[in-house]
Enzyme design. Structure first.
Site, PDB file in Angstrom:
ATOM      1  N   CYS A  44       0.806  -1.227   0.000  1.00 33.72           N
ATOM      2  CA  CYS A  44       0.000   0.000   0.000  1.00 33.72           C
ATOM      3  C   CYS A  44       0.837   1.275   0.000  1.00 33.72           C
ATOM      4  O   CYS A  44       0.279   2.380  -0.048  1.00 33.72           O
ATOM      5  CB  CYS A  44      -0.946  -0.013   1.194  1.00 33.72           C
TER       6      CYS A  44
ATOM      7  N   HIS B  17      -2.186   7.676   6.373  1.00 34.44           N
ATOM      8  CA  HIS B  17      -2.544   6.385   5.784  1.00 34.44           C
ATOM      9  C   HIS B  17      -3.912   5.980   6.322  1.00 34.44           C
ATOM     10  O   HIS B  17      -4.769   5.550   5.563  1.00 34.44           O
ATOM     11  CB  HIS B  17      -1.476   5.351   6.119  1.00 34.44           C
TER      12      HIS B  17
ATOM     13  N   HIS C  95     -10.132   2.035   1.143  1.00 28.88           N
ATOM     14  CA  HIS C  95      -8.699   1.743   1.017  1.00 28.88           C
ATOM     15  C   HIS C  95      -8.444   1.218  -0.395  1.00 28.88           C
ATOM     16  O   HIS C  95      -8.874   0.119  -0.744  1.00 28.88           O
ATOM     17  CB  HIS C  95      -8.281   0.715   2.052  1.00 28.88           C
TER      18      HIS C  95
END
Length: 389
Positions: free
Chosen positions: A143, A283, A318
Site C-alpha cells: 500500500c 494512511h 482503502h
C-alpha cells in the site's frame, strides 16, 4: 543547484468521483460510495461507478489483457496526459513509473492469461498508447506503492536524469479472492449497520478497513521544462522518503520509528521542519495496529504543534496499491480549493493531542505531507507545496 520538480497534470478515478469537482461536492454533501459487497454481505466496499476503459482508450486490442486495477491506472494515465497539454514528441523520452498490486481475482483463464497477472502490463499499455520510449520501471511495495512511485519519479528529475515523467497506478481487489485473504488477516471491517457509518479511522472503536478501488497518475516535470512549454503548474513536489521496518510481514513496527525515518527524509529534502507542515494526509486504514502506530508517530513528530490531520480513506475506502497517488491527486484539488474534509465517523479520537479535522473546513494551506504504509513494512512519504513561482 538541483532542479525544482513540479506537477503539471493529474487525473484519477475514485469511488467518490473522477474529478476534484465531483469529490469535493460529495464531501460537502457528506456522500460516500460505501455499500455492502454483493459477494459477501458482511463486508462494505467502495467501487468506481460506471467505469468503462474504452471511453478512455477507444478501440484497443490489448485492453483484454488489463485486469480492472490495471485498466483504472491506464485510463488515469491517458486522462492525465490529455489534460497536461503534452504532445507526442515531448512524451517520447519521458520516464514511466508505475505501481502495481497482485491480481487476486479468481477468473477463468484465457489465451495469454498471464498478462493479466504480470505487474508491468499496465506500463506496457500506457507506453503503447501515448508513445513513451524513455526509462520505465514498475514496483509493488504493497500500500506504499504509488506514493513511492511518485517519489522515485521525483528523485529522477531532481537528480537530472529526466525532465519529464508519468507516475501512478491502479488497483482493484473487490472480489472474493482478495476479500478472503484480508478477512483471514483480520484487517476488514465486518461491522453491521449503515455502510456509510462503519468506517472510522483513528477512532478508539475502529473495526478495520473498507476495500476500495481506483487509479491515478500525475505528470512530473523539472521547472525549466514546464516553463519552456508553458505548462499549467498545479503544485511543487518538495521531498520524498522511503524506508523499511524490517520486521513483521503484516503488522507495522508499533512505534513508527522507521516510518519517521521516511518522513524525515522527505522533510529534509523539502527543507521544512515538522512545525511547517500545514496538513497531514494520513494512511489511516482504520485497523487497530496501523492507526495505533500512526497515532504514536504523529504524537512524537508533532509534539510542539499539531497540523490539521485528514484521513481520505474514510471517504473513498482503502484503494490498496493505488491509495497514494489517488490521495495525492485529491489532495491537490483540496489545496487548490482551500477545503479540508472531516475524518468521517470520528467520535472518540485515538489521541487528545492531535488536531484531527472533526468537520469540513474551508481553509487554504501551503504544505501537505502524505504518508502510506504497506504489508511487509514498506513506508513512503511525500511533501507537496502550493505552487509559488
Amino acid at each position: 543547484m538541483k532542479p525544482r520538480v513540479v506537477i503539471t497534470g493529474s487525473a484519477f478515478f475514485s469511488p467518490l468521483g473522477n474529478s476534484g469537482k465531483e469529490v469535493i461536492s460529495a464531501m460537502v454533501e457528506n456522500r460516500t460510495a460505501f455499500k455492502r459487497a454483493d459477494f459477501d454481505l458482511d463486508l462494505v466496499v467502495a467501487q468506481v461507478p460506471d467505469f468503462n476503459l474504452k471511453t478512455n482508450t477507444g478501440r484497443y486490442k490489448n485492453a483484454r489483457y488489463l485486469n480492472r486495477g490495471a485498466a483504472l491506472g491506464v485510463a488515469a494515465a491517458l486522462r492525465a496526459v490529455k489534460g497536461s497539454g503534452l504532445s507526442g514528441n515531448m512524451l517520447e523520452n519521458a520516464g514511466l513509473f508505475t505501481g502495481a498490486g497482485p491480481n487476486l481475482d479468481r477468473e477463468a483463464r484465457s489465451a495469454l492469461w498471464i498478462l493479466k497477472f504480470l505487474p508491468n502490463t499496465a506500463a506496457a499499455a500506457i507506453a503503447d498508447l501515448v508513445g513513451i520510449h524513455g526509462e520505465s520501471f514498475t514496483i509493488s511495495t504493497a500500500c506504499a506503492t504509488t506514493l513511492q512511485v511518485v517519489g522515485e519519479a521525483f528523485q529522477k528529475i531532481r537528480n537530472g536524469n529526466l525532465d519529464l515523467a508519468l507516475a501512478g497506478g491502479g488497483d482493484s481487489r473487490i472480489n472474493p479472492g482478495a476479500a478472503l485473504a484480508y478477512k483471514m488477516a483480520g484487517a476488514l471491517c465486518t461491522e453491521k449497520g449503515d455502510p456509510a457509518k462503519v468506517y472510522r479511522p483513528f477512532d478508539l472503536d475502529r473495526k478495520g478497513f473498507v476495500m476500495g478501488e481506483g487509479g491515478g497518475f500525475v505528470i512530473l516535470e523539472s521547472l525549466d521544462h514546464a516553463k519552456k512549454r508553458g505548462a499549467d503548474i498545479l503544485a511543487e513536489v518538495a521531498g520524498a522518503g522511503a524506508s523499511m521496518d524490517g520486521g513483521n510481514m503484516t503488522a507495522p513496527e508499533s512505534s513508527g520509528i522507521w516510518m519517521e525515518k521516511a518522513v524525515q527524509k522527505a522533510l529534509t529534502q523539502a527543507e521544512l521542519p515538522f512545525d511547517k507542515i500545514d496538513v497531514v494526509s494520513t494512511h489511516g486504514t482504520g485497523t487497530q495496529l496501523n492507526d495505533a502506530m500512526e497515532t504514536a508517530l504523529m504524537e512524537r513528530m508533532f509534539a510542539q504543534k499539531s497540523p490539521q490531520i485528514i484521513a481520505l480513506k474514510s471517504w473513498i475506502g482503502h484503494l490498496s496499491t493505488a491509495c497514494g497517488v489517488v490521495e495525492l491527486a485529491i489532495g491537490l484539488c483540496l489545496m487548490k480549493k482551500g477545503i479540508l474534509p472531516a475524518v468521517r465517523n470520528l467520535k472518540n479520537p485515538s489521541s487528545p493531542y492531535l488536531n484531527f479535522t472533526a468537520e469540513n473546513r474551508e481553509t487554504f494551506f501551503n504544505t501537505l505531507l502524505l504518508q502510506n504504509f504497506g504489508f511487509g513494512g514498506q513506508n513512503a512519504a511525500l511533501v507537496v507545496k502550493k505552487w509559488r513561482d
